[in-house]
Design a protein around this motif. Sequence first.
Motif, PDB file in Angstrom:
ATOM      1  N   GLY A 177       0.935  -1.203   0.027  1.00 26.04           N
ATOM      2  CA  GLY A 177       0.106  -0.144   0.014  1.00 26.04           C
ATOM      3  C   GLY A 177       0.979   1.619  -0.046  1.00 26.04           C
ATOM      4  N   LEU A 178       1.730   1.433   0.586  1.00 26.38           N
ATOM      5  CA  LEU A 178       2.970   2.447   0.580  1.00 26.38           C
ATOM      6  C   LEU A 178       3.246   2.464  -0.414  1.00 26.38           C
ATOM      7  CD1 LEU A 178       4.267   4.696   2.263  1.00 26.38           C
ATOM      8  CD2 LEU A 178       6.153   3.027   3.930  1.00 26.38           C
ATOM      9  N   THR A 179       3.812   1.548  -1.650  1.00 25.82           N
ATOM     10  CA  THR A 179       4.337   1.830  -3.111  1.00 25.82           C
ATOM     11  C   THR A 179       3.283   2.290  -3.770  1.00 25.82           C
ATOM     12  OG1 THR A 179       3.635  -0.750  -3.456  1.00 25.82           O
ATOM     13  CG2 THR A 179       5.645  -0.001  -2.121  1.00 25.82           C
ATOM     14  N   LEU A 180       1.652   1.663  -3.697  1.00 23.91           N
ATOM     15  CA  LEU A 180       0.831   2.601  -4.257  1.00 23.91           C
ATOM     16  C   LEU A 180       1.022   3.947  -3.844  1.00 23.91           C
ATOM     17  CD1 LEU A 180      -1.494   1.747  -6.379  1.00 23.91           C
ATOM     18  CD2 LEU A 180      -2.712   0.929  -4.135  1.00 23.91           C
ATOM     19  N   ASP A 181       0.515   4.339  -2.713  1.00 16.04           N
ATOM     20  CA  ASP A 181       0.572   5.668  -1.970  1.00 16.04           C
ATOM     21  C   ASP A 181       1.596   6.663  -2.788  1.00 16.04           C
ATOM     22  OD1 ASP A 181      -2.012   5.326  -0.805  1.00 16.04           O
ATOM     23  OD2 ASP A 181      -0.705   4.993   1.365  1.00 16.04           O
ATOM     24  N   ALA A 182       2.776   6.341  -2.894  1.00 10.11           N
ATOM     25  CA  ALA A 182       3.989   6.941  -3.790  1.00 10.11           C
ATOM     26  C   ALA A 182       3.880   7.261  -5.216  1.00 10.11           C
ATOM     27  CB  ALA A 182       4.899   6.165  -4.038  1.00 10.11           C
ATOM     28  N   GLU A 183       3.478   6.183  -5.562  1.00  7.69           N
ATOM     29  CA  GLU A 183       2.534   6.286  -7.393  1.00  7.69           C
ATOM     30  C   GLU A 183       1.836   7.190  -7.503  1.00  7.69           C
ATOM     31  OE1 GLU A 183       2.464   3.184 -10.264  1.00  7.69           O
ATOM     32  OE2 GLU A 183       0.581   3.252  -9.272  1.00  7.69           O
ATOM     33  N   CYS A 184       1.141   7.019  -6.602  1.00  7.10           N
ATOM     34  CA  CYS A 184      -0.492   8.498  -6.278  1.00  7.10           C
ATOM     35  C   CYS A 184       0.337   9.037  -6.083  1.00  7.10           C
ATOM     36  CB  CYS A 184      -1.602   7.619  -5.704  1.00  7.10           C
ATOM     37  SG  CYS A 184      -2.714   6.121  -4.958  1.00  7.10           S
ATOM     38  N   ALA A 185       1.163   9.952  -4.959  1.00  9.36           N
ATOM     39  CA  ALA A 185       1.514  10.920  -5.094  1.00  9.36           C
ATOM     40  C   ALA A 185       2.357  11.479  -6.262  1.00  9.36           C
ATOM     41  CB  ALA A 185       2.479  10.904  -4.008  1.00  9.36           C
ATOM     42  N   ASP A 186       2.516  10.561  -7.466  1.00  9.53           N
ATOM     43  CA  ASP A 186       3.808  11.023  -8.082  1.00  9.53           C
ATOM     44  C   ASP A 186       2.321  11.358  -9.448  1.00  9.53           C
ATOM     45  OD1 ASP A 186       5.775  10.863  -9.910  1.00  9.53           O
ATOM     46  OD2 ASP A 186       3.774   9.577 -11.114  1.00  9.53           O
ATOM     47  N   ALA A 187       1.373  10.680  -9.266  1.00 14.13           N
ATOM     48  CA  ALA A 187      -0.441  10.950 -10.340  1.00 14.13           C
ATOM     49  C   ALA A 187      -0.623  12.159  -9.673  1.00 14.13           C
ATOM     50  CB  ALA A 187      -1.013   9.977 -10.322  1.00 14.13           C
ATOM     51  N   HIS A 188      -1.040  12.593  -8.415  1.00 16.31           N
ATOM     52  CA  HIS A 188      -0.690  13.972  -8.254  1.00 16.31           C
ATOM     53  C   HIS A 188       0.135  14.955  -8.404  1.00 16.31           C
ATOM     54  CE1 HIS A 188      -4.897  12.444  -6.692  1.00 16.31           C
ATOM     55  NE2 HIS A 188      -4.575  11.256  -5.344  1.00 16.31           N
ATOM     56  N   GLY A 189       1.118  14.533  -8.329  1.00 17.23           N
ATOM     57  CA  GLY A 189       2.046  15.709  -8.630  1.00 17.23           C
ATOM     58  C   GLY A 189       2.043  15.988  -9.872  1.00 17.23           C
ATOM     59  N   TRP A 190       2.349  15.354 -11.124  1.00 17.59           N
ATOM     60  CA  TRP A 190       2.176  15.180 -12.367  1.00 17.59           C
ATOM     61  C   TRP A 190       0.719  16.500 -12.599  1.00 17.59           C
ATOM     62  CZ3 TRP A 190       5.186  14.935 -16.733  1.00 17.59           C
ATOM     63  CH2 TRP A 190       4.843  15.073 -17.517  1.00 17.59           C
ATOM     64  N   GLN A 191      -0.198  16.144 -12.147  1.00 15.99           N
ATOM     65  CA  GLN A 191      -1.163  17.140 -12.550  1.00 15.99           C
ATOM     66  C   GLN A 191      -1.263  18.700 -11.866  1.00 15.99           C
ATOM     67  OE1 GLN A 191      -4.105  16.202 -14.387  1.00 15.99           O
ATOM     68  NE2 GLN A 191      -3.137  14.181 -14.545  1.00 15.99           N
ATOM     69  N   ALA A 192      -0.491  18.322 -10.554  1.00 16.21           N
ATOM     70  CA  ALA A 192      -0.728  19.794 -10.834  1.00 16.21           C
ATOM     71  C   ALA A 192       0.813  20.660 -11.087  1.00 16.21           C
ATOM     72  CB  ALA A 192      -0.219  19.522  -8.825  1.00 16.21           C
ATOM     73  N   ALA A 193       1.510  19.955 -11.235  1.00 17.75           N
ATOM     74  CA  ALA A 193       2.944  20.571 -11.716  1.00 17.75           C
ATOM     75  C   ALA A 193       3.003  20.831 -13.232  1.00 17.75           C
ATOM     76  CB  ALA A 193       3.683  20.183 -11.609  1.00 17.75           C
ATOM     77  N   MET A 194       2.599  19.966 -14.094  1.00 13.99           N
ATOM     78  CA  MET A 194       2.860  19.611 -15.119  1.00 13.99           C
ATOM     79  C   MET A 194       0.820  20.172 -16.174  1.00 13.99           C
ATOM     80  SD  MET A 194       5.663  19.343 -16.303  1.00 13.99           S
ATOM     81  CE  MET A 194       5.713  19.333 -17.604  1.00 13.99           C
ATOM     82  N   GLU A 195      -0.099  19.712 -15.952  1.00 18.35           N
ATOM     83  CA  GLU A 195      -1.811  19.907 -16.099  1.00 18.35           C
ATOM     84  C   GLU A 195      -2.258  20.920 -15.493  1.00 18.35           C
ATOM     85  OE1 GLU A 195      -2.346  18.047 -18.910  1.00 18.35           O
ATOM     86  OE2 GLU A 195       0.121  16.732 -18.954  1.00 18.35           O
ATOM     87  N   TRP A 196      -1.979  21.091 -15.016  1.00 19.51           N
ATOM     88  CA  TRP A 196      -2.898  22.541 -14.153  1.00 19.51           C
ATOM     89  C   TRP A 196      -2.786  23.636 -14.939  1.00 19.51           C
ATOM     90  CZ3 TRP A 196      -3.868  20.282  -8.703  1.00 19.51           C
ATOM     91  CH2 TRP A 196      -4.828  19.822  -8.374  1.00 19.51           C
ATOM     92  N   PRO A 197      -1.347  23.810 -14.525  1.00 23.34           N
ATOM     93  CA  PRO A 197      -0.841  25.327 -15.862  1.00 23.34           C
ATOM     94  C   PRO A 197      -1.395  24.830 -17.290  1.00 23.34           C
ATOM     95  CG  PRO A 197       0.941  24.270 -13.965  1.00 23.34           C
ATOM     96  CD  PRO A 197       0.282  23.237 -14.588  1.00 23.34           C
ATOM     97  N   ARG A 198      -0.833  24.122 -17.924  1.00 26.01           N
ATOM     98  CA  ARG A 198      -1.752  24.416 -19.249  1.00 26.01           C
ATOM     99  C   ARG A 198      -3.140  24.329 -18.895  1.00 26.01           C
ATOM    100  NH1 ARG A 198       1.251  19.636 -19.365  1.00 26.01           N
ATOM    101  NH2 ARG A 198       2.848  20.086 -20.567  1.00 26.01           N
ATOM    102  N   LEU A 199      -3.760  23.911 -18.329  1.00 26.84           N
ATOM    103  CA  LEU A 199      -5.236  24.584 -18.344  1.00 26.84           C
ATOM    104  C   LEU A 199      -5.546  25.883 -17.641  1.00 26.84           C
ATOM    105  CD1 LEU A 199      -6.584  21.400 -16.420  1.00 26.84           C
ATOM    106  CD2 LEU A 199      -6.977  22.105 -18.501  1.00 26.84           C
ATOM    107  N   LEU A 200      -4.616  26.634 -17.379  1.00 22.47           N
ATOM    108  CA  LEU A 200      -4.837  28.287 -16.909  1.00 22.47           C
ATOM    109  C   LEU A 200      -3.737  29.309 -17.738  1.00 22.47           C
ATOM    110  CD1 LEU A 200      -4.874  28.086 -13.696  1.00 22.47           C
ATOM    111  CD2 LEU A 200      -6.152  28.785 -14.419  1.00 22.47           C
ATOM    112  N   GLY A 201      -3.003  28.382 -18.802  1.00 24.62           N
ATOM    113  CA  GLY A 201      -2.113  28.825 -19.681  1.00 24.62           C
ATOM    114  C   GLY A 201      -0.984  29.591 -19.042  1.00 24.62           C
ATOM    115  N   GLU A 202      -0.638  28.864 -17.882  1.00 24.40           N
ATOM    116  CA  GLU A 202       0.746  28.729 -17.602  1.00 24.40           C
ATOM    117  C   GLU A 202       1.228  28.252 -18.122  1.00 24.40           C
ATOM    118  OE1 GLU A 202       0.348  29.142 -12.556  1.00 24.40           O
ATOM    119  OE2 GLU A 202      -1.964  30.298 -13.825  1.00 24.40           O
ATOM    120  N   ARG A 203       2.783  28.402 -17.755  1.00 24.37           N
ATOM    121  CA  ARG A 203       4.857  27.355 -17.944  1.00 24.37           C
ATOM    122  C   ARG A 203       3.911  26.784 -16.559  1.00 24.37           C
ATOM    123  NH1 ARG A 203       9.309  30.694 -19.118  1.00 24.37           N
ATOM    124  NH2 ARG A 203       8.469  31.088 -20.730  1.00 24.37           N
TER     125      ARG A 203
END
Length: 391
Positions: free
Chosen positions: A86-112
């Motif tokens: 479960g801990l290894t799975l949570d690490a992967e979930c953190a990666d997925a959430h982090g990718w959204q916050a750092a890479m996808e969400w800025p694009r939705l706002l026209g940011e880098r």
Amino acid sequence: MNPPTNVEGAVSVRLSVADNAVDRAEVAVRRPVAIARALIGRRPEEAARVIPLLYSLCGTAQGLAAAQACEAALGLDASGHAVARGLTLDAECADAHGWQAAMEWPRLLGERPDPHGLLALRDALPTVAESLYPAGDALRPGGGDLQPNGVALSHALDRVADWFATQLFAGSPPADADELAEWAARGATVAARLTARLLAPDLAPHGAVGVSALTERAPSWFAERLAADLGFSSRPHRDGFPAHTGPLARRADHPLVASVQAAHGVGVVALMAARLADMAELPRRMAAAIRQIGQPLAPPATEAVSQPPGVGCGVVETARGTLAHWLRLGADGRIADYRTVAPTEWNFAPDGPLARGLIGLPGGPDVVERAGLLVALLDPCVACAITVAEA
């Protein structure tokens, strides 16, 4: 045996606009290659090793669901590895959430996008699995060689918690709808600015998922349906009706999410609040798991505890929602049938949460941008193309 083949596919959304509002949304998920093609005829112990190679996203979750299905079919008891896995799975979930916050969400706002900022999180996450299973065999059916390194795990957790606290929230997570609005208005992070966009009058009332939450987690529930209906993998249903899965289904009772639903309904703002609640919970859950892991270590299970049933199902929670794998072994002990159902098939069903949530969305030249926000919040595991039908 043929080499692994990518099986991820794509989502397409076709909008129809009338009277300046979306009046119809056609949503389709395409999976170009059946996963069974890569697994039929293999021995069950190969499945957990091969499965992660088929997916660029959620490889750990896919492999863990496969391992659980194999263990059930072989009669192996790997429950002693549940916390570590479960801990290894949570690490992967953190990666997925982090990718959204750092890479996808800025694009939705026209940011880098911020790949450098994401790197601070991604550098810490591989340490989790390495500090639990140094031989890299966490997903081996029956369990791998569990040798937890508490110091390394705690250090990795500190870095993960710091990333979410600074890069996502810039302080403490909001506790209710009022705090969410205040936090969004300050706009200190991309997540806050995206929340402010969702709270705008042209979006806040929209995006209602319109279906019940998928609350089932029992492997037996999924096994019964996957075994009986070949089409369940591509068109899953809950007693004949669509359902939604993911952070909103998991966090419906969270104080922040409940407060936001009371104020704004079960739409785009609630979806965002649930994702924020999910992110805030991850470091706490990981810390609890690290405290729980210790002596005695769980040895790998190598012998069946009873007569192997020959069929098995594994169910795990990913960042995007509930994932299930089911398999049946043939008389030769090799995989004779293999079926899965992923969160994308639930949330992007033709009559599911996205299709219903898009109805009534304001039209106009930015309708694709608005629709893209809802798609991003439901977060498909494949690329999504949005088009508008000609009037």
